[in-house]
Design a protein around this motif. Structure first.
Motif, PDB file in Angstrom:
ATOM      1  N   ASP A   1      -7.632   2.924  -5.886  1.00  0.00           N
ATOM      2  CA  ASP A   1      -7.463   4.178  -5.610  1.00  0.00           C
ATOM      3  C   ASP A   1      -8.294   4.435  -4.273  1.00  0.00           C
ATOM      4  N   ALA A   2      -9.601   3.888  -4.192  1.00  0.00           N
ATOM      5  CA  ALA A   2     -10.090   4.200  -2.753  1.00  0.00           C
ATOM      6  C   ALA A   2      -9.563   3.450  -1.653  1.00  0.00           C
ATOM      7  N   ALA A   3      -9.099   2.182  -1.823  1.00  0.00           N
ATOM      8  CA  ALA A   3      -8.472   1.335  -0.648  1.00  0.00           C
ATOM      9  C   ALA A   3      -7.202   2.174  -0.366  1.00  0.00           C
ATOM     10  N   LEU A   4      -6.389   2.552  -1.196  1.00  0.00           N
ATOM     11  CA  LEU A   4      -5.168   3.280  -1.084  1.00  0.00           C
ATOM     12  C   LEU A   4      -5.491   4.788  -0.169  1.00  0.00           C
TER      13      LEU A   4
ATOM     14  N   ARG B   1      -7.601  -6.955   1.077  1.00  0.00           N
ATOM     15  CA  ARG B   1      -8.739  -6.345   0.216  1.00  0.00           C
ATOM     16  C   ARG B   1      -7.875  -5.711  -0.769  1.00  0.00           C
ATOM     17  N   LEU B   2      -6.767  -5.197  -0.626  1.00  0.00           N
ATOM     18  CA  LEU B   2      -5.932  -4.370  -1.762  1.00  0.00           C
ATOM     19  C   LEU B   2      -5.448  -5.481  -2.472  1.00  0.00           C
TER      20      LEU B   2
ATOM     21  N   GLY C   1       0.775  -1.232  -0.001  1.00  0.00           N
ATOM     22  CA  GLY C   1       0.191   0.019   0.017  1.00  0.00           C
ATOM     23  C   GLY C   1       0.727   1.171   0.023  1.00  0.00           C
ATOM     24  N   ARG C   2       1.829   1.232   0.807  1.00  0.00           N
ATOM     25  CA  ARG C   2       2.806   2.476   0.724  1.00  0.00           C
ATOM     26  C   ARG C   2       3.600   2.709  -0.318  1.00  0.00           C
ATOM     27  N   VAL C   3       3.943   1.578  -1.015  1.00  0.00           N
ATOM     28  CA  VAL C   3       4.738   1.649  -2.387  1.00  0.00           C
ATOM     29  C   VAL C   3       3.747   2.151  -3.401  1.00  0.00           C
TER      30      VAL C   3
ATOM     31  N   VAL D   1      -5.780  -6.011  -6.618  1.00  0.00           N
ATOM     32  CA  VAL D   1      -4.743  -5.812  -7.684  1.00  0.00           C
ATOM     33  C   VAL D   1      -4.762  -7.170  -8.273  1.00  0.00           C
ATOM     34  N   ASP D   2      -5.019  -8.299  -7.713  1.00  0.00           N
ATOM     35  CA  ASP D   2      -5.239  -9.594  -8.483  1.00  0.00           C
ATOM     36  C   ASP D   2      -6.213  -9.329  -9.461  1.00  0.00           C
TER      37      ASP D   2
END
Length: 242
Positions: A127-130, A139-140, A64-66, A144-145
């Protein structure tokens, strides 16, 4: 993001930047419609999907940070938006007119457009998750999967089903119009997206696609934009643990 995420077929490559442009093994020389720009765009998208998959499955940093800080995530979204918008605005409507009496092929175009919408919604969900100060890593990872497998599948679908229709149904002038619109959308972020698009292409292909650009743009690409792109840590892995 932990490696416990479910296994899947994904565009994994030891050197992600070495993902080839598939058009090199499927030349279109001698045909009325040259699909080089499509193969180059798809090759670049696959290259970046490999990076996205790699950084979100690595066990030694917070995906997530990346992604929040990664230039690569921004460029992937910008390039995909330009590519899909050119298809939605010009290519599919032109094909639809050419295939007006072929309901099976028209249904295919509807499916391809629907795939665009699904991919767009998944990107918005990522983007909402980030944007969450404490995103749920599972979930993220699932999102991405979904993007990696969904977009890779869409590219395969388009190449197998739509590109033969393009070569069999469109005139060279109709294809050139799509190429001009595609180039115009890429040009809105030319400094970033031209090197993104052409970094994986071989020298003859790169020269061919740059030939229609002004000399000043070609010089800027060669002397400034491409070197800056190639030296950048666009997926943030060098600072992931900082």
């Amino acid at each position: 993001m932990r490696s416990e995420r479910r296994n899947r077929e994904a565009p994994r490559h030891q050197n992600c930047d070495a993902v080839p442009c598939r058009h090199l093994s499927e030349p279109t020389a001698g045909k009325a419609i040259d699909l080089t720009v499509m193969w180059v765009a798809h090759g670049a998208l696959r290259r970046e999907l490999a990076h996205l998959d790699r950084v979100t499955t690595a066990v030694d940093h917070d995906a997530g940070r990346v992604l929040v800080r990664a230039t690569g995530w921004r460029l992937l979204k910008q390039a995909l938006h330009a590519h899909h918008k050119a298809e939605d605005d010009v290519l599919w409507p032109t094909l639809r007119r050419s295939l007006a009496d072929r309901p099976k092929e028209l249904a295919l175009l509807e499916v391809l457009e629907a795939e665009h919408a699904i991919i767009r919604s998944v990107i918005e969900a990522i983007d909402a998750a980030l944007a969450d100060p404490q995103p749920d890593p599972l979930r993220l990872g699932d999102l991405v999967d979904t993007l990696v497998t969904g977009l890779a599948g869409h590219l395969d679908h388009e190449e197998a089903a739509a590109l033969p229709l393009i070569q069999g149904s469109l005139t060279a002038e109709q294809w050139r119009r799509f190429g001009h619109v595609h180039a115009r959308y890429i040009a809105r972020h030319a400094r970033d997206l031209l090197p993104w698009l052409l970094a994986g292409a071989d020298e003859p292909t790169r020269t061919e696609l740059l030939a229609c650009l002004p000399a000043a743009t070609r010089s800027a690409f060669t002397d400034e934009w491409l070197p800056a792109y190639l030296s950048s840590d666009r997926w943030g892995t060098d600072r992931a643990c900082s």
